[in-house]
Motif scaffolding. Structure first.
Motif, PDB file in Angstrom:
ATOM      1  N   GLU A 193       0.850  -1.185   0.000  1.00 26.59           N
ATOM      2  CA  GLU A 193       0.000   0.000   0.000  1.00 26.59           C
ATOM      3  C   GLU A 193       0.889   1.239   0.000  1.00 26.59           C
ATOM      4  O   GLU A 193       1.913   1.275   0.679  1.00 26.59           O
ATOM      5  CB  GLU A 193      -0.890   0.064   1.243  1.00 26.59           C
ATOM      6  N   GLU A 195       0.063   5.448   0.266  1.00 26.36           N
ATOM      7  CA  GLU A 195      -0.980   6.466   0.393  1.00 26.36           C
ATOM      8  C   GLU A 195      -0.389   7.868   0.296  1.00 26.36           C
ATOM      9  O   GLU A 195       0.601   8.186   0.958  1.00 26.36           O
ATOM     10  CB  GLU A 195      -1.718   6.320   1.722  1.00 26.36           C
ATOM     11  N   ARG A 207      -6.812  12.558  -0.215  1.00 23.16           N
ATOM     12  CA  ARG A 207      -6.051  11.334   0.009  1.00 23.16           C
ATOM     13  C   ARG A 207      -6.282  10.354  -1.143  1.00 23.16           C
ATOM     14  O   ARG A 207      -7.400  10.220  -1.638  1.00 23.16           O
ATOM     15  CB  ARG A 207      -6.462  10.667   1.328  1.00 23.16           C
ATOM     16  N   ARG A 209      -5.016   6.296  -2.148  1.00 23.38           N
ATOM     17  CA  ARG A 209      -4.266   5.089  -1.779  1.00 23.38           C
ATOM     18  C   ARG A 209      -4.110   4.182  -2.990  1.00 23.38           C
ATOM     19  O   ARG A 209      -5.070   3.900  -3.708  1.00 23.38           O
ATOM     20  CB  ARG A 209      -4.967   4.320  -0.665  1.00 23.38           C
TER      21      ARG A 209
END
Length: 224
Positions: A193, A195, A207, A209
């Motif tokens: 991941e 972000e 944001r 991700r």
């Protein structure tokens, strides 16, 4: 300087009164983000470098120990490519021991001037002896000498002991400039991941991700 000696309530009031993100910040359009995270990360890093952000390649490495207790420290990024984000340290240091026990970690980059944060999570692997040696020899003589002491995070009872030991280690490097600490390790964090967070003065932050999927990456906008 503000008087913050009024107990917990005074500290909370003082902290709440500090301005945050009250400056011109870059925009971020997630819909125009590249298909994979490395390209976006390098764009943001290059913008931080161009803007003169101090130590833009500094990052917080977070690990957990054998009991599951979290630990964190600031390191310098050594490289980033399709394989992942690279950093280095001694295999017998606290972070090296934690990674040997639990080879997962998180990286956090924060560029306050731009109100930008990048968080990376994934699995950590140790690099080859050749790559680790090349990274070690790329360090300054003093940094190599200190690493060769092998005393990181141990209790220091007398600073003079450290000065004497460092002088001996530097002399050894002068005699053998190709000397390598075999415990020095170049690590790669392969992300699952990544972000990206862009602050806004309104506090409605943006944001995005990236999550690794079979064959590539998927992008997901997140609530602020």
């Amino acid at each position: 300087m503000a008087d913050i000696r009024g107990g917990d309530a005074g500290v909370r009031q003082w902290l709440r009164g500090i301005e945050v993100f009250a400056r011109l910040l870059p925009g971020f359009a997630p819909e125009r983000a590249p298909a994979e995270p490395v390209a976006l990360f390098l764009d943001w890093l290059a913008e931080a470098v161009a803007a003169g952000v101090p130590d833009p390649h500094a990052m917080t490495l977070s690990t957990v120990d054998a009991s599951g207790a979290p630990d964190a420290r600031v390191l310098l990024l050594k490289g980033v490519d399709g394989a992942g984000w690279q950093f280095a340290g001694r295999a017998f240091s606290p972070k090296g021991g934690q990674l040997a026990c639990r080879p997962r970690a998180a990286l956090t980059f924060y560029w306050p001037e731009h109100g930008r944060q990048v968080r990376v999570r994934g699995t950590v692997t140790a690099g080859s002896a050749q790559d680790s040696a090349a990274d070690f020899l790329g360090r300054s003589a003093t940094a190599r000498a200190e690493a060769l002491l092998g005393r990181q995070s141990q209790y220091l009872t007398d600073p003079a002991d450290q000065e004497r030991a460092l002088a001996k280690s530097l002399a050894m490097i002068e005699r053998e400039p190709s000397l390598v600490d075999t415990a020095w390790t170049l690590y790669t964090l392969e992300p699952t991941e990544v972000e990206f967070w862009q602050a806004a003065e309104s506090r409605v932050h943006t944001r995005l991700r990236y999550e690794r999927c079979r064959g590539g990456w998927e992008r997901f906008p997140l609530w602020s």
